[in-house]
Write a protein that holds these residues in place. Structure first.
Motif, PDB file in Angstrom:
ATOM      1  N   VAL A   1     -31.300 -32.045 -34.256  1.00  0.00           N
ATOM      2  CA  VAL A   1     -32.078 -33.095 -33.407  1.00  0.00           C
ATOM      3  C   VAL A   1     -32.165 -32.621 -32.128  1.00  0.00           C
ATOM      4  O   VAL A   1     -30.952 -32.189 -31.663  1.00  0.00           O
ATOM      5  N   GLY A   2     -33.186 -32.806 -31.363  1.00  0.00           N
ATOM      6  CA  GLY A   2     -33.163 -32.494 -29.873  1.00  0.00           C
ATOM      7  C   GLY A   2     -34.475 -32.806 -29.161  1.00  0.00           C
ATOM      8  O   GLY A   2     -34.841 -34.086 -29.488  1.00  0.00           O
ATOM      9  N   ALA A   3     -35.317 -31.971 -28.606  1.00  0.00           N
ATOM     10  CA  ALA A   3     -36.679 -32.063 -28.232  1.00  0.00           C
ATOM     11  C   ALA A   3     -37.154 -32.576 -29.323  1.00  0.00           C
ATOM     12  O   ALA A   3     -38.276 -33.350 -29.150  1.00  0.00           O
ATOM     13  N   GLN A   4     -37.008 -32.253 -30.508  1.00  0.00           N
ATOM     14  CA  GLN A   4     -37.973 -32.766 -31.803  1.00  0.00           C
ATOM     15  C   GLN A   4     -36.824 -33.581 -32.510  1.00  0.00           C
ATOM     16  O   GLN A   4     -35.630 -33.311 -32.712  1.00  0.00           O
TER      17      GLN A   4
ATOM     18  N   PRO B   1     -31.193 -26.718 -38.282  1.00  0.00           N
ATOM     19  CA  PRO B   1     -30.945 -26.668 -39.503  1.00  0.00           C
ATOM     20  C   PRO B   1     -31.071 -28.008 -40.424  1.00  0.00           C
ATOM     21  O   PRO B   1     -30.812 -28.992 -39.935  1.00  0.00           O
ATOM     22  N   GLN B   2     -31.359 -27.799 -41.835  1.00  0.00           N
ATOM     23  CA  GLN B   2     -31.204 -29.080 -42.656  1.00  0.00           C
ATOM     24  C   GLN B   2     -29.649 -29.159 -42.741  1.00  0.00           C
ATOM     25  O   GLN B   2     -28.845 -28.009 -42.638  1.00  0.00           O
ATOM     26  N   VAL B   3     -29.190 -30.173 -43.002  1.00  0.00           N
ATOM     27  CA  VAL B   3     -27.787 -30.690 -43.111  1.00  0.00           C
ATOM     28  C   VAL B   3     -27.693 -31.353 -44.361  1.00  0.00           C
ATOM     29  O   VAL B   3     -27.411 -32.763 -44.304  1.00  0.00           O
ATOM     30  N   PRO B   4     -27.487 -30.967 -45.455  1.00  0.00           N
ATOM     31  CA  PRO B   4     -27.460 -31.871 -46.871  1.00  0.00           C
ATOM     32  C   PRO B   4     -26.028 -32.261 -46.960  1.00  0.00           C
ATOM     33  O   PRO B   4     -25.079 -31.982 -46.311  1.00  0.00           O
ATOM     34  N   ASN B   5     -26.028 -33.355 -47.611  1.00  0.00           N
ATOM     35  CA  ASN B   5     -24.633 -34.133 -47.872  1.00  0.00           C
ATOM     36  C   ASN B   5     -24.022 -33.590 -48.963  1.00  0.00           C
ATOM     37  O   ASN B   5     -22.991 -34.491 -49.408  1.00  0.00           O
TER      38      ASN B   5
ATOM     39  N   ILE C   1     -26.627 -32.246 -34.355  1.00  0.00           N
ATOM     40  CA  ILE C   1     -27.238 -32.386 -35.680  1.00  0.00           C
ATOM     41  C   ILE C   1     -26.996 -33.950 -35.939  1.00  0.00           C
ATOM     42  O   ILE C   1     -25.984 -34.597 -35.558  1.00  0.00           O
ATOM     43  N   ALA C   2     -27.885 -34.390 -36.694  1.00  0.00           N
ATOM     44  CA  ALA C   2     -27.754 -35.482 -37.480  1.00  0.00           C
ATOM     45  C   ALA C   2     -27.159 -35.438 -38.644  1.00  0.00           C
ATOM     46  O   ALA C   2     -27.729 -34.949 -39.502  1.00  0.00           O
TER      47      ALA C   2
ATOM     48  N   PHE D   1     -25.027 -43.901 -43.474  1.00  0.00           N
ATOM     49  CA  PHE D   1     -24.337 -43.985 -42.149  1.00  0.00           C
ATOM     50  C   PHE D   1     -24.818 -42.727 -41.361  1.00  0.00           C
ATOM     51  O   PHE D   1     -24.591 -41.625 -42.202  1.00  0.00           O
ATOM     52  N   GLU D   2     -25.240 -42.726 -40.181  1.00  0.00           N
ATOM     53  CA  GLU D   2     -25.797 -41.519 -39.393  1.00  0.00           C
ATOM     54  C   GLU D   2     -25.203 -41.711 -38.118  1.00  0.00           C
ATOM     55  O   GLU D   2     -25.373 -42.600 -37.256  1.00  0.00           O
ATOM     56  N   HIS D   3     -24.753 -40.555 -37.664  1.00  0.00           N
ATOM     57  CA  HIS D   3     -24.598 -40.149 -36.069  1.00  0.00           C
ATOM     58  C   HIS D   3     -25.171 -38.906 -35.569  1.00  0.00           C
ATOM     59  O   HIS D   3     -25.311 -38.089 -36.738  1.00  0.00           O
ATOM     60  N   THR D   4     -25.523 -38.946 -34.397  1.00  0.00           N
ATOM     61  CA  THR D   4     -26.095 -37.538 -34.166  1.00  0.00           C
ATOM     62  C   THR D   4     -24.606 -36.996 -33.275  1.00  0.00           C
ATOM     63  O   THR D   4     -23.905 -37.508 -32.230  1.00  0.00           O
ATOM     64  N   VAL D   5     -24.465 -35.638 -33.726  1.00  0.00           N
ATOM     65  CA  VAL D   5     -22.990 -34.988 -33.101  1.00  0.00           C
ATOM     66  C   VAL D   5     -23.289 -33.838 -32.759  1.00  0.00           C
ATOM     67  O   VAL D   5     -24.229 -32.825 -33.355  1.00  0.00           O
ATOM     68  N   ALA D   6     -22.722 -33.550 -31.634  1.00  0.00           N
ATOM     69  CA  ALA D   6     -23.007 -32.266 -30.808  1.00  0.00           C
ATOM     70  C   ALA D   6     -21.653 -31.030 -31.196  1.00  0.00           C
ATOM     71  O   ALA D   6     -20.302 -31.774 -31.211  1.00  0.00           O
TER      72      ALA D   6
END
Ligand code: MG
Ligand code: MG
Length: 251
Positions: free
Chosen positions: A172-175, A180-184, A200-201, A233-238
């Protein structure tokens, strides 16, 4: 291509993430029996827009009509806010919010209890949040995207619930949706290697029953195929040299 963010860009995303976290805090008291999901959506939109320069990311994204995706009970994601959907005691409500600020998106979803929920619903929420934090702890240099999914899945499987595989987290960012995709779910040491500046989210979606999903006739709402409850549950993480940095937080 994975878009890496500079230290300065991360601070901009953290500023947007603080607005997002505050939006979740703002709506929490309104998640009561009798409130419609459209009223909650209006609160999300007006609160985000009360911060100069901030707009709701989801409004109009791929044509989505709301400012937040609001999903109840067996709905996993992408529920459309509606005046006809009235919260009742015992509901699970997932509010997924994106904030666009300073040229960057942040993304964070949370599942809340309306009034008193069943013991199974409470446990589903606990396990899903724990699976998010397990994945966040693995968001560090030396690891791959597969380490996050493996950590998340281990927590969920141990509890006897199912990770949704049809839907994944994302860069996640400018878009709003980047590589990448981040599967659970996944295997350790597989997938793209984590690098400093990746954002990434991470967003486990967990079903009390089986993992299968279906999309409703509204072409948006995705529900559990077996009608079981779902949490998200979701966070954006750097990724930083010092370890994971959660951007969608008040701190
Ligand atoms: Mg989201
Ligand atoms: Mg997301």
């Amino acid at each position: 291509m994975i878009q890496l963010k500079s230290a300065r860009e991360l601070e901009t995303m953290a500023a947007g993430g603080r607005i997002l976290a505050a939006t979740h805090q703002h709506i929490k008291p309104a998640l009561q029996p009798g409130t419609s999901t459209l009223e909650i959506d209006a609160m999300v939109e007006s609160y985000i827009r009360s911060h100069p320069g901030a707009t709701p990311s989801f409004k109009g994204l791929y044509g989505f009509p709301g400012s937040a995706c609001i999903s109840l009970n067996e709905e996993i994601v992408h529920g459309i806010p509606s005046a006809k959907r009235i919260l009742k005691d015992g509901d699970l409500i997932t509010v997924d919010i994106g904030v666009y600020y300073g040229g960057f998106h942040t993304d964070s979803a949370w599942t809340y209890a309306v009034g008193k929920v069943s013991p199974e619903a409470a446990r589903l929420m606990e396990v899903t949040e724990a699976s998010l934090w397990a994945a966040i702890r693995e968001t560090k240099l030396g690891n791959h995207v597969g380490d996050l999914g493996a950590a998340c899945e281990a927590v969920v499987n141990k509890a006897g619930f199912s990770v949704v595989r049809d839907l994944v987290g994302h860069g996640v960012g400018a878009q709003m949706h980047e590589e990448p995709q981040v599967p659970n779910h996944g295997k350790p040491k597989r997938g793209p290697r984590l690098q400093v500046g990746m954002t990434i989210a991470i967003e486990p979606m967990v079903n009390a029953g089986g993992p299968a999903t279906k999309t409703l006739a509204d072409k948006w709402t995705i529900v559990t195929l077996d009608g079981s409850l779902s949490a998200h549950f979701e966070h954006t993480v750097a990724v930083t040299a010092e370890g994971p940095r959660v951007l969608t937080t008040l701190g």
